[in-house]
Scaffold this motif. Structure first.
Motif, PDB file in Angstrom:
ATOM      1  N   ARG A   1      24.686  20.616  25.615  1.00  0.00           N
ATOM      2  CA  ARG A   1      23.962  19.530  24.935  1.00  0.00           C
ATOM      3  C   ARG A   1      24.744  19.061  23.709  1.00  0.00           C
ATOM      4  NH1 ARG A   1      18.475  22.147  23.760  1.00  0.00           N
ATOM      5  NH2 ARG A   1      17.952  20.105  22.936  1.00  0.00           N
ATOM      6  N   THR A   2      24.406  17.904  23.204  1.00  0.00           N
ATOM      7  CA  THR A   2      25.110  17.317  22.070  1.00  0.00           C
ATOM      8  C   THR A   2      24.773  18.018  20.749  1.00  0.00           C
ATOM      9  OG1 THR A   2      25.572  15.271  20.869  1.00  0.00           O
ATOM     10  CG2 THR A   2      23.324  15.560  21.695  1.00  0.00           C
ATOM     11  N   VAL A   3      25.752  18.048  19.849  1.00  0.00           N
ATOM     12  CA  VAL A   3      25.535  18.516  18.482  1.00  0.00           C
ATOM     13  C   VAL A   3      25.962  17.429  17.486  1.00  0.00           C
ATOM     14  CG1 VAL A   3      25.651  20.976  19.016  1.00  0.00           C
ATOM     15  CG2 VAL A   3      27.749  19.756  18.372  1.00  0.00           C
ATOM     16  N   ARG A   4      26.135  16.212  18.001  1.00  0.00           N
ATOM     17  CA  ARG A   4      26.478  15.083  17.127  1.00  0.00           C
ATOM     18  C   ARG A   4      25.393  14.962  16.056  1.00  0.00           C
ATOM     19  NH1 ARG A   4      29.597  10.231  17.684  1.00  0.00           N
ATOM     20  NH2 ARG A   4      30.093  10.833  19.824  1.00  0.00           N
ATOM     21  N   TYR A   5      25.816  14.724  14.837  1.00  0.00           N
ATOM     22  CA  TYR A   5      24.964  14.595  13.647  1.00  0.00           C
ATOM     23  C   TYR A   5      24.365  15.927  13.183  1.00  0.00           C
ATOM     24  CZ  TYR A   5      25.460   9.744  15.066  1.00  0.00           C
ATOM     25  OH  TYR A   5      25.976   8.545  15.468  1.00  0.00           O
ATOM     26  N   LEU A   6      24.711  17.012  13.825  1.00  0.00           N
ATOM     27  CA  LEU A   6      24.292  18.342  13.351  1.00  0.00           C
ATOM     28  C   LEU A   6      25.439  19.044  12.632  1.00  0.00           C
ATOM     29  CD1 LEU A   6      22.270  19.568  16.466  1.00  0.00           C
ATOM     30  CD2 LEU A   6      21.394  18.503  14.371  1.00  0.00           C
ATOM     31  N   VAL A   7      26.654  18.741  13.053  1.00  0.00           N
ATOM     32  CA  VAL A   7      27.867  19.261  12.411  1.00  0.00           C
ATOM     33  C   VAL A   7      28.750  18.059  12.078  1.00  0.00           C
ATOM     34  CG1 VAL A   7      27.800  21.477  13.636  1.00  0.00           C
ATOM     35  CG2 VAL A   7      29.123  19.596  14.583  1.00  0.00           C
ATOM     36  N   PRO A   8      29.644  18.194  11.085  1.00  0.00           N
ATOM     37  CA  PRO A   8      30.582  17.099  10.823  1.00  0.00           C
ATOM     38  C   PRO A   8      31.415  16.808  12.086  1.00  0.00           C
ATOM     39  CG  PRO A   8      30.619  18.673   9.016  1.00  0.00           C
ATOM     40  CD  PRO A   8      29.796  19.291  10.113  1.00  0.00           C
ATOM     41  N   ASP A   9      31.802  15.552  12.241  1.00  0.00           N
ATOM     42  CA  ASP A   9      32.577  15.159  13.415  1.00  0.00           C
ATOM     43  C   ASP A   9      33.851  15.991  13.582  1.00  0.00           C
ATOM     44  OD1 ASP A   9      30.735  13.248  14.193  1.00  0.00           O
ATOM     45  OD2 ASP A   9      31.806  11.593  13.226  1.00  0.00           O
ATOM     46  N   SER A  10      34.512  16.319  12.470  1.00  0.00           N
ATOM     47  CA  SER A  10      35.749  17.105  12.554  1.00  0.00           C
ATOM     48  C   SER A  10      35.487  18.489  13.155  1.00  0.00           C
ATOM     49  CB  SER A  10      36.405  17.230  11.177  1.00  0.00           C
ATOM     50  OG  SER A  10      35.504  17.822  10.252  1.00  0.00           O
ATOM     51  N   ILE A  11      34.354  19.078  12.838  1.00  0.00           N
ATOM     52  CA  ILE A  11      34.000  20.392  13.398  1.00  0.00           C
ATOM     53  C   ILE A  11      33.617  20.248  14.864  1.00  0.00           C
ATOM     54  CG2 ILE A  11      32.317  22.289  13.297  1.00  0.00           C
ATOM     55  CD1 ILE A  11      32.377  21.979  10.252  1.00  0.00           C
ATOM     56  N   ARG A  12      32.894  19.198  15.177  1.00  0.00           N
ATOM     57  CA  ARG A  12      32.523  18.951  16.578  1.00  0.00           C
ATOM     58  C   ARG A  12      33.785  18.813  17.434  1.00  0.00           C
ATOM     59  NH1 ARG A  12      31.301  14.267  19.193  1.00  0.00           N
ATOM     60  NH2 ARG A  12      31.370  13.090  17.256  1.00  0.00           N
ATOM     61  N   GLU A  13      34.792  18.094  16.929  1.00  0.00           N
ATOM     62  CA  GLU A  13      36.055  17.938  17.657  1.00  0.00           C
ATOM     63  C   GLU A  13      36.799  19.268  17.769  1.00  0.00           C
ATOM     64  OE1 GLU A  13      37.220  15.340  19.406  1.00  0.00           O
ATOM     65  OE2 GLU A  13      35.254  14.467  18.964  1.00  0.00           O
ATOM     66  N   TYR A  14      36.786  20.051  16.692  1.00  0.00           N
ATOM     67  CA  TYR A  14      37.445  21.365  16.704  1.00  0.00           C
ATOM     68  C   TYR A  14      36.803  22.268  17.762  1.00  0.00           C
ATOM     69  CZ  TYR A  14      39.450  25.764  15.115  1.00  0.00           C
ATOM     70  OH  TYR A  14      40.129  26.969  15.064  1.00  0.00           O
ATOM     71  N   ILE A  15      35.478  22.283  17.798  1.00  0.00           N
ATOM     72  CA  ILE A  15      34.749  23.092  18.775  1.00  0.00           C
ATOM     73  C   ILE A  15      35.124  22.654  20.192  1.00  0.00           C
ATOM     74  CG2 ILE A  15      32.447  23.546  19.739  1.00  0.00           C
ATOM     75  CD1 ILE A  15      31.406  23.470  16.797  1.00  0.00           C
ATOM     76  N   LYS A  16      35.161  21.358  20.400  1.00  0.00           N
ATOM     77  CA  LYS A  16      35.483  20.817  21.725  1.00  0.00           C
ATOM     78  C   LYS A  16      36.925  21.153  22.120  1.00  0.00           C
ATOM     79  CE  LYS A  16      35.481  16.458  24.295  1.00  0.00           C
ATOM     80  NZ  LYS A  16      35.248  15.010  24.192  1.00  0.00           N
ATOM     81  N   GLU A  17      37.869  20.908  21.228  1.00  0.00           N
ATOM     82  CA  GLU A  17      39.291  21.153  21.509  1.00  0.00           C
ATOM     83  C   GLU A  17      39.573  22.632  21.791  1.00  0.00           C
ATOM     84  OE1 GLU A  17      41.511  19.601  18.210  1.00  0.00           O
ATOM     85  OE2 GLU A  17      40.848  17.542  18.611  1.00  0.00           O
ATOM     86  N   ASN A  18      38.862  23.508  21.100  1.00  0.00           N
ATOM     87  CA  ASN A  18      39.103  24.950  21.228  1.00  0.00           C
ATOM     88  C   ASN A  18      38.125  25.633  22.191  1.00  0.00           C
ATOM     89  OD1 ASN A  18      41.364  25.659  19.173  1.00  0.00           O
ATOM     90  ND2 ASN A  18      40.049  24.169  18.148  1.00  0.00           N
ATOM     91  N   ARG A  19      37.264  24.829  22.832  1.00  0.00           N
ATOM     92  CA  ARG A  19      36.325  25.319  23.817  1.00  0.00           C
ATOM     93  C   ARG A  19      35.477  26.491  23.301  1.00  0.00           C
ATOM     94  NH1 ARG A  19      38.103  23.473  29.175  1.00  0.00           N
ATOM     95  NH2 ARG A  19      36.810  25.159  29.985  1.00  0.00           N
ATOM     96  N   LEU A  20      34.970  26.309  22.087  1.00  0.00           N
ATOM     97  CA  LEU A  20      34.148  27.350  21.458  1.00  0.00           C
ATOM     98  C   LEU A  20      32.707  27.235  21.913  1.00  0.00           C
ATOM     99  CD1 LEU A  20      35.477  27.150  17.782  1.00  0.00           C
ATOM    100  CD2 LEU A  20      36.328  28.562  19.660  1.00  0.00           C
ATOM    101  N   TYR A  21      32.046  28.347  22.007  1.00  0.00           N
ATOM    102  CA  TYR A  21      30.620  28.464  22.311  1.00  0.00           C
ATOM    103  C   TYR A  21      30.232  27.995  23.709  1.00  0.00           C
ATOM    104  CZ  TYR A  21      30.702  28.660  17.198  1.00  0.00           C
ATOM    105  OH  TYR A  21      30.997  28.947  15.899  1.00  0.00           O
ATOM    106  N   GLU A  22      31.185  27.830  24.575  1.00  0.00           N
ATOM    107  CA  GLU A  22      30.850  27.418  25.952  1.00  0.00           C
ATOM    108  C   GLU A  22      30.266  28.586  26.705  1.00  0.00           C
ATOM    109  OE1 GLU A  22      34.418  25.840  27.656  1.00  0.00           O
ATOM    110  OE2 GLU A  22      34.309  23.989  26.494  1.00  0.00           O
ATOM    111  N   SER A  23      29.516  28.284  27.764  1.00  0.00           N
ATOM    112  CA  SER A  23      28.918  29.349  28.566  1.00  0.00           C
ATOM    113  C   SER A  23      29.964  29.993  29.443  1.00  0.00           C
ATOM    114  CB  SER A  23      27.783  28.803  29.411  1.00  0.00           C
ATOM    115  OG  SER A  23      28.244  27.751  30.214  1.00  0.00           O
TER     116      SER A  23
END
Length: 189
Positions: free
Chosen positions: A167-189
């Protein structure tokens, strides 16, 4: 004497709630800086190895960049074992005798104060600043300062759950952190 607020936590991941709390407390209490202090092993929580310490540090760097009065303090990650606030603040006061420290805690930790390690000695060294959190009480017999902050139901555990579910976390974390999480595949199932 320079007044420094300490905002400790796992920051797994850091989110907008952390940044809003830091900014609101800094402004309302007249603090000169707020130091974000990620902990190694919080004594009151089960250890969560969702991401590495280096990932948490990188996300915190992204979170505080652009705010000249927000800093990172890595003292608790530099020593092993449980992160007891008393031990940490004792070291910080030795390292920075010219600074007056204020420890920022949510209402969940205000309720937990009677169980803190060496709480009476800790209260002689620093002042606590309590902020509201949904579903928690700010009442305590301990002498703490209070700051009004907008109440938000944002938590790191909620963000991790949402990410695991895709699910989305847009507007819950800064965009830079959201991109970092996505790029590094953090917290995925």
């Amino acid at each position: 004497m320079e007044k420094v607020g300490i905002l400790g936590g796992t920051f797994n991941p850091p989110h907008l709630g952390h940044l809003i709390i830091a900014n609101e407390v800094m402004c309302s209490q007249g603090l000169d800086e707020v130091w974000f202090m990620p902990n190694q092993e919080p004594p009151h929580k089960e250890k969560s190895n969702a991401v590495s310490n280096s990932d948490r540090i990188e996300m915190l760097k992204l979170a505080v960049e652009g705010h000249p009065k927000f800093k990172l303090e890595l003292i608790e990650l530099e020593r092993p074992g449980p992160s007891f606030t008393y031990d940490t603040m004792k070291l910080l006061k030795e390292n920075y005798p010219q600074k007056q420290f204020y420890f920022i805690i949510g209402a969940d930790m205000v309720e937990f104060l009677p169980k803190w390690h060496n709480i009476d000695k800790l209260l002689e060294m620093i002042a606590f600043i309590g902020v509201k959190r949904p579903s928690y009480n700010l009442q305590t017999s301990y002498p703490i300062l209070y700051s009004e902050v907008p109440e938000m139901g944002i938590s790191s555990s909620m963000i991790r759950k949402r990410l695991k579910e895709g699910r989305t976390v847009r507007y819950l974390v800064p965009d830079s952190i959201r991109e970092y999480i996505k790029e590094n595949r953090l917290y995925e199932s």
